[in-house]
Design a protein around this motif. Structure first.
Motif, PDB file in Angstrom:
ATOM      1  N   GLN A 164       1.808   7.524  -1.587  1.00  0.00           N
ATOM      2  CA  GLN A 164       3.067   6.972  -2.053  1.00  0.00           C
ATOM      3  C   GLN A 164       2.830   6.062  -3.250  1.00  0.00           C
ATOM      4  O   GLN A 164       1.749   5.521  -3.428  1.00  0.00           O
ATOM      5  N   ALA A 165       3.843   5.921  -4.074  1.00  0.00           N
ATOM      6  CA  ALA A 165       3.783   5.038  -5.232  1.00  0.00           C
ATOM      7  C   ALA A 165       4.979   4.099  -5.159  1.00  0.00           C
ATOM      8  O   ALA A 165       6.107   4.549  -4.980  1.00  0.00           O
ATOM      9  N   ILE A 166       4.727   2.812  -5.256  1.00  0.00           N
ATOM     10  CA  ILE A 166       5.794   1.825  -5.216  1.00  0.00           C
ATOM     11  C   ILE A 166       5.624   0.849  -6.366  1.00  0.00           C
ATOM     12  O   ILE A 166       4.522   0.657  -6.873  1.00  0.00           O
ATOM     13  N   ASP A 167       6.714   0.269  -6.793  1.00  0.00           N
ATOM     14  CA  ASP A 167       6.645  -0.779  -7.804  1.00  0.00           C
ATOM     15  C   ASP A 167       7.448  -1.961  -7.297  1.00  0.00           C
ATOM     16  O   ASP A 167       8.336  -1.817  -6.474  1.00  0.00           O
ATOM     17  N   PHE A 168       7.094  -3.138  -7.770  1.00  0.00           N
ATOM     18  CA  PHE A 168       7.823  -4.329  -7.374  1.00  0.00           C
ATOM     19  C   PHE A 168       7.674  -5.386  -8.452  1.00  0.00           C
ATOM     20  O   PHE A 168       6.820  -5.294  -9.321  1.00  0.00           O
ATOM     21  N   VAL A 169       8.541  -6.362  -8.399  1.00  0.00           N
ATOM     22  CA  VAL A 169       8.507  -7.464  -9.356  1.00  0.00           C
ATOM     23  C   VAL A 169       8.001  -8.697  -8.620  1.00  0.00           C
ATOM     24  O   VAL A 169       8.491  -9.039  -7.550  1.00  0.00           O
ATOM     25  N   VAL A 170       7.007  -9.336  -9.192  1.00  0.00           N
ATOM     26  CA  VAL A 170       6.468 -10.557  -8.601  1.00  0.00           C
ATOM     27  C   VAL A 170       6.962 -11.735  -9.426  1.00  0.00           C
ATOM     28  O   VAL A 170       6.761 -11.788 -10.626  1.00  0.00           O
ATOM     29  N   GLU A 171       7.656 -12.626  -8.779  1.00  0.00           N
ATOM     30  CA  GLU A 171       8.081 -13.855  -9.430  1.00  0.00           C
ATOM     31  C   GLU A 171       7.071 -14.937  -9.076  1.00  0.00           C
ATOM     32  O   GLU A 171       6.288 -14.781  -8.151  1.00  0.00           O
ATOM     33  N   SER A 172       7.103 -16.007  -9.797  1.00  0.00           N
ATOM     34  CA  SER A 172       6.190 -17.112  -9.523  1.00  0.00           C
ATOM     35  C   SER A 172       6.611 -17.823  -8.250  1.00  0.00           C
ATOM     36  O   SER A 172       7.130 -18.927  -8.271  1.00  0.00           O
ATOM     37  N   LEU A 199       2.905 -14.934  -3.593  1.00  0.00           N
ATOM     38  CA  LEU A 199       1.530 -14.871  -4.088  1.00  0.00           C
ATOM     39  C   LEU A 199       0.540 -15.105  -2.958  1.00  0.00           C
ATOM     40  O   LEU A 199      -0.508 -14.463  -2.892  1.00  0.00           O
ATOM     41  N   GLY A 200       0.874 -15.991  -2.030  1.00  0.00           N
ATOM     42  CA  GLY A 200       0.034 -16.222  -0.861  1.00  0.00           C
ATOM     43  C   GLY A 200      -0.080 -14.972   0.002  1.00  0.00           C
ATOM     44  O   GLY A 200      -1.143 -14.667   0.546  1.00  0.00           O
ATOM     45  N   GLU A 201       1.016 -14.236   0.125  1.00  0.00           N
ATOM     46  CA  GLU A 201       1.006 -12.982   0.887  1.00  0.00           C
ATOM     47  C   GLU A 201       0.090 -11.951   0.227  1.00  0.00           C
ATOM     48  O   GLU A 201      -0.662 -11.245   0.902  1.00  0.00           O
ATOM     49  N   VAL A 226      -2.547 -12.624  -1.642  1.00  0.00           N
ATOM     50  CA  VAL A 226      -3.908 -13.104  -1.379  1.00  0.00           C
ATOM     51  C   VAL A 226      -4.333 -12.732   0.034  1.00  0.00           C
ATOM     52  O   VAL A 226      -5.445 -12.240   0.259  1.00  0.00           O
ATOM     53  N   GLN A 227      -3.465 -12.933   1.006  1.00  0.00           N
ATOM     54  CA  GLN A 227      -3.805 -12.611   2.395  1.00  0.00           C
ATOM     55  C   GLN A 227      -4.047 -11.119   2.576  1.00  0.00           C
ATOM     56  O   GLN A 227      -4.971 -10.713   3.283  1.00  0.00           O
ATOM     57  N   ARG A 228      -3.272 -10.287   1.910  1.00  0.00           N
ATOM     58  CA  ARG A 228      -3.466  -8.834   2.005  1.00  0.00           C
ATOM     59  C   ARG A 228      -4.810  -8.419   1.407  1.00  0.00           C
ATOM     60  O   ARG A 228      -5.465  -7.526   1.938  1.00  0.00           O
ATOM     61  N   VAL A 229      -5.214  -9.066   0.333  1.00  0.00           N
ATOM     62  CA  VAL A 229      -6.533  -8.776  -0.247  1.00  0.00           C
ATOM     63  C   VAL A 229      -7.624  -9.212   0.726  1.00  0.00           C
ATOM     64  O   VAL A 229      -8.566  -8.466   0.996  1.00  0.00           O
ATOM     65  N   ARG A 230      -7.491 -10.402   1.285  1.00  0.00           N
ATOM     66  CA  ARG A 230      -8.508 -10.939   2.200  1.00  0.00           C
ATOM     67  C   ARG A 230      -8.675 -10.095   3.452  1.00  0.00           C
ATOM     68  O   ARG A 230      -9.785  -9.913   3.936  1.00  0.00           O
ATOM     69  N   ASP A 231      -7.572  -9.590   4.007  1.00  0.00           N
ATOM     70  CA  ASP A 231      -7.705  -8.832   5.250  1.00  0.00           C
ATOM     71  C   ASP A 231      -7.835  -7.326   5.028  1.00  0.00           C
ATOM     72  O   ASP A 231      -7.826  -6.553   5.970  1.00  0.00           O
ATOM     73  N   GLY A 232      -7.970  -6.911   3.774  1.00  0.00           N
ATOM     74  CA  GLY A 232      -8.264  -5.514   3.481  1.00  0.00           C
ATOM     75  C   GLY A 232      -7.067  -4.589   3.375  1.00  0.00           C
ATOM     76  O   GLY A 232      -7.235  -3.387   3.180  1.00  0.00           O
ATOM     77  N   ARG A 233      -5.846  -5.108   3.485  1.00  0.00           N
ATOM     78  CA  ARG A 233      -4.670  -4.259   3.344  1.00  0.00           C
ATOM     79  C   ARG A 233      -4.361  -3.933   1.894  1.00  0.00           C
ATOM     80  O   ARG A 233      -3.601  -3.005   1.610  1.00  0.00           O
ATOM     81  N   LEU A 234      -4.954  -4.677   0.960  1.00  0.00           N
ATOM     82  CA  LEU A 234      -4.752  -4.446  -0.462  1.00  0.00           C
ATOM     83  C   LEU A 234      -6.105  -4.547  -1.145  1.00  0.00           C
ATOM     84  O   LEU A 234      -6.799  -5.554  -1.016  1.00  0.00           O
ATOM     85  N   ARG A 235      -6.487  -3.483  -1.826  1.00  0.00           N
ATOM     86  CA  ARG A 235      -7.752  -3.489  -2.557  1.00  0.00           C
ATOM     87  C   ARG A 235      -7.476  -3.667  -4.039  1.00  0.00           C
ATOM     88  O   ARG A 235      -6.510  -3.138  -4.569  1.00  0.00           O
ATOM     89  N   THR A 236      -8.333  -4.402  -4.678  1.00  0.00           N
ATOM     90  CA  THR A 236      -8.178  -4.646  -6.102  1.00  0.00           C
ATOM     91  C   THR A 236      -9.284  -3.944  -6.874  1.00  0.00           C
ATOM     92  O   THR A 236     -10.335  -3.631  -6.338  1.00  0.00           O
ATOM     93  N   ASN A 237      -9.031  -3.704  -8.133  1.00  0.00           N
ATOM     94  CA  ASN A 237     -10.012  -3.083  -9.016  1.00  0.00           C
ATOM     95  C   ASN A 237     -10.251  -4.047 -10.173  1.00  0.00           C
ATOM     96  O   ASN A 237      -9.592  -3.974 -11.201  1.00  0.00           O
ATOM     97  N   ILE A 238     -11.171  -4.985  -9.970  1.00  0.00           N
ATOM     98  CA  ILE A 238     -11.449  -6.015 -10.963  1.00  0.00           C
ATOM     99  C   ILE A 238     -12.616  -5.570 -11.832  1.00  0.00           C
ATOM    100  O   ILE A 238     -13.677  -5.216 -11.329  1.00  0.00           O
TER     101      ILE A 238
END
Length: 88
Positions: free
Chosen positions: A30-38, A43-45, A47-59
């Motif tokens: 699936q492909a989704i898009d969203f708008v992130v406001e400050s 933003l904390g959510e 970060v938590q998704r990255v930490r618990d492995g639900r969101l992977r980043t490509n840095i």
């Protein structure tokens, strides 16, 4: 770029973008898009998704603020996103 990324999604995977709809449907995921406001809570959510492995980043590159221009204009191809560190 987003059309190419949508084709690379593995079965069951998800493409998440903040620059708008991907323009192509992911063949196997699936492909989704969203708008992130400050918003600190959102933003904390993320970060938590990255930490618990639900969101992977490509840095690809992490640079300090003084080197931001060079980080966004590399002399060679860099895979992943450039991250600018504002605080040491």
């Amino acid at each position: 770029m987003q059309k190419r990324s949508a084709r690379l999604i593995r079965p069951g995977g998800t493409l998440v973008t903040v620059v708008g709809p991907p323009g192509a449907r992911a063949a196997h995921g699936q492909a989704i898009d969203f708008v992130v406001e400050s918003d600190r809570a959102q933003l904390g959510e993320i970060v938590q998704r990255v930490r618990d492995g639900r969101l992977r980043t490509n840095i690809g590159n992490v640079a300090v603020l003084d080197d931001a221009v060079a980080a966004f204009n590399p002399t060679e191809r860099v895979k992943g996103k450039a991250i600018i560190r504002v605080r040491p």
